[in-house]
Design a protein around this motif. Structure first.
Motif, short mmCIF file in Angstrom:
data_model
loop_
_atom_site.label_atom_id
_atom_site.label_comp_id
_atom_site.label_asym_id
_atom_site.label_seq_id
_atom_site.Cartn_x
_atom_site.Cartn_y
_atom_site.Cartn_z
N ALA A 66 46.96 20.35 -12.97
CA ALA A 66 45.62 19.81 -12.70
C ALA A 66 44.94 19.42 -14.00
CB ALA A 66 44.77 20.84 -11.95
N ILE A 123 46.59 16.21 -15.22
CA ILE A 123 46.21 15.08 -14.37
C ILE A 123 44.81 14.59 -14.73
CG2 ILE A 123 45.66 14.42 -11.99
CD1 ILE A 123 47.95 16.43 -11.16
N PHE A 144 50.23 14.29 -9.56
CA PHE A 144 49.47 14.78 -8.40
C PHE A 144 50.41 14.96 -7.20
CE2 PHE A 144 47.14 14.39 -4.46
CZ PHE A 144 46.18 15.38 -4.63
N SER A 157 52.33 18.03 -7.68
CA SER A 157 51.46 19.19 -7.44
C SER A 157 51.23 19.41 -5.95
CB SER A 157 50.11 18.98 -8.13
OG SER A 157 50.28 18.93 -9.51
N LEU A 165 42.82 21.95 -8.19
CA LEU A 165 43.47 20.64 -8.27
C LEU A 165 42.61 19.56 -7.62
CD1 LEU A 165 45.96 18.81 -8.84
CD2 LEU A 165 46.84 19.54 -6.60
N VAL A 200 40.24 16.63 -9.66
CA VAL A 200 40.58 15.21 -9.53
C VAL A 200 39.42 14.44 -8.88
CG1 VAL A 200 42.16 13.59 -8.40
CG2 VAL A 200 43.07 15.62 -9.52
#
Length: 173
Positions: free
Chosen positions: A15, A18, A34, A37, A69, A73
């Motif tokens: 995370a 990303i 992602f 993940s 996560l 994002v």
């Protein structure tokens, strides 16, 4: 540390990567990580059951890693102008409320695992994030993202209400 918890820790570490990649314009690589993940969320649960390595830590941290996560994002997507901030506030509020209930239950040595609606919420959020990534990559999916955003908010609120109803005994203290 067992295999499922290692996978969960990896998701948290990814995370961070990303977010860094998204903020620096490496959207395709961020998207690939992602997806990795998101898929890892399935495998940590699979291995926990298959290897009989289900732990209280894993039950809680797996869900927390999903929140880390997705929320991380989505915050970047707010900054990039793809998501309205009020949607992330609703998602964060629901997750904070659920986490608080879990923490109160822990005081009584009770671990509250995710229910079907919480899992549905996570899946719809991940699905939406996939389409948000597609939009950053130039795909014309704005209308799909608009529809998905309202589906996600509806499922998020609904799952939070269900969670409150199912665990009202915890709230009574």
């Amino acid at each position: 540390m067992n295999i499922p918890n290692t996978i969960t820790w990896t998701r948290v570490f990814l995370a961070i990567i990303i977010v860094f990649l998204l903020l620096n314009g490496f959207n395709l690589l961020a998207f690939v990580l992602f997806i990795v993940s998101a898929i890892s969320d399935y495998f940590d649960g699979y291995f926990a059951r298959k290897l009989n390595q289900i732990t209280n830590f894993g039950k809680i941290f797996d869900q927390m890693s999903d929140k880390i996560l997705i929320t991380s994002v989505l915050i970047v997507f707010v900054e990039l102008g793809f998501v309205p901030s009020w949607m992330v506030v609703i998602i964060f509020f629901r997750d904070a409320l659920v986490t608080t209930i879990r923490m109160v239950a822990l005081v009584s040595n009770e671990v509250i695992a995710a229910n079907y609606f919480g899992k549905l919420k996570t899946v719809t959020q991940m699905f939406w994030v996939v389409f948000l990534f597609m939009e950053t990559l130039g795909f014309k999916v704005y209308m799909i993202n608009l529809l998905l955003s309202y589906v996600v908010i509806t499922v998020t609120v609904f799952s939070g209400v269900i969670y409150l109803v199912q665990n009202k005994r915890v709230l009574k203290g």
